[in-house]
Design an enzyme around this catalytic site. Structure first.
Site, PDB file in Angstrom:
ATOM      1  N   ASP A  30       0.851  -1.190   0.000  1.00  0.00           N
ATOM      2  CA  ASP A  30       0.000   0.000   0.000  1.00  0.00           C
ATOM      3  C   ASP A  30       0.884   1.236   0.000  1.00  0.00           C
ATOM      4  OD1 ASP A  30      -2.409  -1.435   0.103  1.00  0.00           O
ATOM      5  OD2 ASP A  30      -2.370  -1.529   2.283  1.00  0.00           O
ATOM      6  N   ASP A  75      -7.121  -1.490  -4.315  1.00  0.00           N
ATOM      7  CA  ASP A  75      -8.142  -1.178  -3.308  1.00  0.00           C
ATOM      8  C   ASP A  75      -9.122  -0.137  -3.838  1.00  0.00           C
ATOM      9  OD1 ASP A  75      -6.734  -2.847  -1.560  1.00  0.00           O
ATOM     10  OD2 ASP A  75      -5.663  -1.179  -0.630  1.00  0.00           O
TER      11      ASP A  75
END
EC number: 3.4.23.36
Length: 169
Positions: free
Chosen positions: A113, A139
């Protein structure tokens, strides 16, 4: 179906490309780059769990679960007769995002991330919280696809009336 698979491939490509950049320049470099002070930065993080870093199952189970969900979505889209863009787009985003994160789990044992919006950090009920997680392109695609399914639910899945006709609202 060409549109569906093109979007899936685009999401996977963008996701993996940006994660490679994050690995190269953030993990192995500065860890964080501020884009807009006190609001938006590129910050390296590793997520072994699911959304918001929740760890409810071992990594192998998460990988299997992601794979099963992806296969179910693919099967649903393939067997569905609906080929409208409004139908295919959200499922393509969800599928591409799922595969993008699945690639990370296979390659690294975790999801990379790097996108961070600092909307609030502070104490709530005596506990330190950061109200927005660090996330990635996959995401984002999953979230946008899921929101599209909710927003356009009635158009995508019209209810049948008692007479057997489709009620389009």
């Amino acid at each position: 179906m060409k549109l569906f698979f093109s979007i899936v491939l685009l999401v996977i490509t963008l996701d993996q490309f940006t994660k490679k950049l994050a690995l190269t320049f953030l993990r192995d470099g500065v860890q964080s780059i501020t884009i807009i002070a006190d609001l938006f930065s590129l910050t390296y993080a590793e997520n072994r769990g699911v959304a918001f870093g929740l760890e409810f199952a071992p990594p192998t189970v998460l990988l299997l679960l992601t794979g099963v969900i992806t296969i179910m979505v693919l099967a649903y889209v393939i067997w569905s007769k609906n080929r409208t863009t409004l139908f295919l787009l959200p499922f393509a985003l969800i599928t591409g995002g799922g595969i993008g994160n699945m690639i990370d789990r296979v390659m690294y044992g975790k999801v990379v991330d790097f996108i961070y919006f600092d909307l609030y950090q502070g104490h709530i009920f005596g506990r330190w919280v950061s109200l927005w997680p660090i996330f990635n392109i996959a995401d984002s695609a999953i979230t946008i696809g899921a929101c599209m399914l909710m927003i356009f639910h009635n158009k995508l899945f019209p209810a049948e009336s008692p007479t057997g006709t489709t009620d389009v609202r």
